[in-house]
Scaffold this motif. Structure first.
Motif, PDB file in Angstrom:
ATOM      1  N   THR A   7      28.603-108.197 -15.069  1.00  0.00           N
ATOM      2  CA  THR A   7      29.217-108.801 -15.006  1.00  0.00           C
ATOM      3  C   THR A   7      30.666-108.233 -15.335  1.00  0.00           C
ATOM      4  O   THR A   7      31.707-108.982 -16.465  1.00  0.00           O
ATOM      5  CB  THR A   7      28.580-108.571 -17.306  1.00  0.00           C
ATOM      6  OG1 THR A   7      27.322-108.936 -17.099  1.00  0.00           O
ATOM      7  CG2 THR A   7      30.046-109.215 -17.711  1.00  0.00           C
TER       8      THR A   7
ATOM      9  N   SER B  54      32.826-106.980 -13.237  1.00  0.00           N
ATOM     10  CA  SER B  54      32.855-107.457 -11.753  1.00  0.00           C
ATOM     11  C   SER B  54      33.072-109.108 -11.681  1.00  0.00           C
ATOM     12  O   SER B  54      31.985-109.860 -11.169  1.00  0.00           O
ATOM     13  CB  SER B  54      32.248-106.634 -11.129  1.00  0.00           C
ATOM     14  OG  SER B  54      31.622-107.498 -10.460  1.00  0.00           O
ATOM     15  N   ARG B  55      33.983-109.841 -12.598  1.00  0.00           N
ATOM     16  CA  ARG B  55      34.033-111.116 -12.362  1.00  0.00           C
ATOM     17  C   ARG B  55      34.113-111.792 -11.149  1.00  0.00           C
ATOM     18  O   ARG B  55      35.225-111.248 -10.352  1.00  0.00           O
ATOM     19  CB  ARG B  55      35.111-111.961 -13.347  1.00  0.00           C
ATOM     20  CG  ARG B  55      34.600-111.115 -15.183  1.00  0.00           C
ATOM     21  CD  ARG B  55      33.831-112.553 -15.922  1.00  0.00           C
ATOM     22  NE  ARG B  55      33.927-111.374 -16.920  1.00  0.00           N
ATOM     23  CZ  ARG B  55      33.431-112.756 -18.456  1.00  0.00           C
ATOM     24  NH1 ARG B  55      33.680-113.920 -18.058  1.00  0.00           N
ATOM     25  NH2 ARG B  55      32.843-112.292 -19.428  1.00  0.00           N
ATOM     26  N   GLY B  56      33.807-112.662 -11.155  1.00  0.00           N
ATOM     27  CA  GLY B  56      34.394-113.706 -10.110  1.00  0.00           C
ATOM     28  C   GLY B  56      33.730-113.494  -8.217  1.00  0.00           C
ATOM     29  O   GLY B  56      33.624-113.996  -7.567  1.00  0.00           O
TER      30      GLY B  56
ATOM     31  N   PRO C 279      29.293-115.262 -11.844  1.00  0.00           N
ATOM     32  CA  PRO C 279      30.510-115.434 -11.850  1.00  0.00           C
ATOM     33  C   PRO C 279      31.948-115.549 -13.351  1.00  0.00           C
ATOM     34  O   PRO C 279      32.632-114.334 -13.088  1.00  0.00           O
ATOM     35  CB  PRO C 279      31.321-116.538 -10.207  1.00  0.00           C
ATOM     36  CG  PRO C 279      30.842-116.833  -9.301  1.00  0.00           C
ATOM     37  CD  PRO C 279      28.753-116.836 -10.682  1.00  0.00           C
ATOM     38  N   ASP C 280      31.302-115.804 -13.869  1.00  0.00           N
ATOM     39  CA  ASP C 280      31.752-115.889 -14.918  1.00  0.00           C
ATOM     40  C   ASP C 280      31.079-114.924 -15.883  1.00  0.00           C
ATOM     41  O   ASP C 280      31.761-115.205 -16.938  1.00  0.00           O
ATOM     42  CB  ASP C 280      32.086-117.224 -15.692  1.00  0.00           C
ATOM     43  CG  ASP C 280      30.610-118.170 -16.322  1.00  0.00           C
ATOM     44  OD1 ASP C 280      29.815-117.053 -15.752  1.00  0.00           O
ATOM     45  OD2 ASP C 280      30.414-119.126 -16.240  1.00  0.00           O
ATOM     46  N   GLY C 281      30.367-113.996 -15.584  1.00  0.00           N
ATOM     47  CA  GLY C 281      29.923-113.341 -16.027  1.00  0.00           C
ATOM     48  C   GLY C 281      28.125-113.530 -17.304  1.00  0.00           C
ATOM     49  O   GLY C 281      27.449-112.678 -17.564  1.00  0.00           O
TER      50      GLY C 281
ATOM     51  N   PRO D 112      27.775-111.108 -23.271  1.00  0.00           N
ATOM     52  CA  PRO D 112      27.878-111.751 -22.539  1.00  0.00           C
ATOM     53  C   PRO D 112      26.733-113.086 -22.620  1.00  0.00           C
ATOM     54  O   PRO D 112      26.056-112.480 -23.350  1.00  0.00           O
ATOM     55  CB  PRO D 112      27.518-111.123 -20.858  1.00  0.00           C
ATOM     56  CG  PRO D 112      26.385-110.055 -21.151  1.00  0.00           C
ATOM     57  CD  PRO D 112      27.206-109.499 -22.636  1.00  0.00           C
TER      58      PRO D 112
END
Length: 379
Positions: A136, A138-140, A170-172, A219
């Motif tokens: 979570t 490390s977004r993207g 990618p958005d967590g 999240p």
């Protein structure tokens, strides 16, 4: 009041006594929890599941073995299909997740697949929580957790659950993945099987929400799960996004209503044990010491269903007719009471259930008189 650790230790000792000496507890899974939540009033299932009793072995010892469950062929086919879906680092699985759930995100190239191995279920649950936290943060990037371990508190005991997969977008946000071997024909699958899968996935969503609640900021756990099945009659995977908000709300409410395991255990006689090694008479007495709430739906979800059905029929309980019928009959709890009320021999005439039964009996009698053929007199 004893401190929490002392109470927990005493409960574990008590549950070990209920299982029998040297018997390892049978772990609860999401399928069992979904079935337990569907029948929260059954104290028998609650204590047996909470103590980790092997209900299939118990049913065989009682002389009423269960007749449901997956065949060995189905298990092998399911495992082979799951391996195909997750091959090459879950490339196909992540492609389906991107296509069905998150088209606005970047395509899942070079996704992370963390190692979740650890000692024991509690260790694996801790390792899963750490992996979710790191993914979570490390977004993207896309992250696939293969067979993570989740912990869920159920009626005072911890159940360790293992979904097929969890995807971190990618958005967590987090998504539960259910991989099933039943086919999806022309984009649709068997509604009964899909319903069972969504109820099972709802349990995983609840467990994931408990993990998410411990993070700051928490999240988002998506309420649309990814259901992956074979396409038509092939072995190629296809997927559908299924909204489980309704199943999640129902399951959460039913699990919250479950009597705590220690309360049921405290109400049992001393020395009671559910070990299948005991003589049949002693084992039957032990099982009958815990009240059950049988319904025909139990036949597809509980290993003790045949035993409970026989007892329910022997006592004439209306629960053997199904929950909808039971709900309509109000305070009439036995078939004998229902028949007596219908004949006008018992019951309060002002009771809506009694009035409806008497009206139904009158209509039946009238229909039988109308349908009876007239017999001509002998010449």
């Amino acid at each position: 009041m004893p401190p929490p650790r002392t109470r927990e230790k005493a409960l574990r000792h008590r549950l070990a006594e209920l299982r029998g000496p040297g018997t390892q507890p049978k772990a609860l899974d999401a399928r069992a929890l979904a079935a337990l939540a569907a029948n929260p009033g059954c104290g028998r299932r609650a204590i047996l599941d909470g103590a980790g009793v092997d209900k299939a072995a118990l049913a065989r010892a009682l002389g009423a073995p269960s007749a449901f469950g997956q065949s060995q062929f189905a298990l092998v086919r399911g495992n082979a299909f799951e391996a195909k879906v997750k091959a090459d680092g879950g490339t196909e699985l992540l492609r389906l997740a991107h296509e069905r759930l998150d088209r606005s995100a970047e395509p899942p190239t070079g996704a992370q697949v963390p190692d979740l191995s650890a000692v024991g279920p509690s260790g694996r649950a801790a390792r899963t929580a750490l992996a979710l936290r790191e993914a979570t943060a490390s977004r993207g990037t896309w992250t696939l957790l293969d067979h993570p371990m989740l912990a869920l508190d159920v009626a005072g005991s911890v159940a360790y659950l293992e979904p097929d997969a969890v995807i971190v977008h990618p958005d967590g946000s987090w998504t539960v993945v259910e991989i099933k071997s039943f086919p999806m024909l022309d984009g649709a699958a068997d509604p009964a099987k899909v319903g069972a899968a969504t109820r099972q996935a709802a349990v995983y969503v609840l467990a994931l929400e408990e993990v998410a609640a411990r993070l700051d900021p928490a999240p988002r756990v998506r309420h649309r799960i990814l259901l992956v099945c074979p396409k038509d009659f092939s072995n190629l995977p296809t997927a559908s996004a299924v909204d489980v908000r309704k199943q999640r709300a129902v399951t959460a409410r039913q699990l919250a209503r479950l009597t705590r395991v220690e309360d049921i255990a405290d109400a049992l006689p001393e020395g009671i044990c559910f070990s299948p090694e005991l003589p049949a008479e002693e084992l039957t007495a032990a099982v009958e010491a815990v009240p059950a709430t049988y319904a025909p739906e139990c036949l597809s979800t509980c290993e003790l269903a045949f035993h409970c059905r026989d007892r329910s029929r022997a006592s004439g309980a209306v629960t053997s007719l199904g929950r909808p019928v039971r709900a309509e009959l109000g305070g009439l709890t036995t078939v004998a009471d229902v028949l007596a009320a219908a004949r006008g021999e018992a019951g309060d005439p002002d009771d809506p259930a009694v009035a409806a039964l008497r009206r139904a009996a009158a209509l039946r009698a009238e229909a039988l008189r109308t349908a009876a053929p007239e017999v001509a007199p002998c010449p």
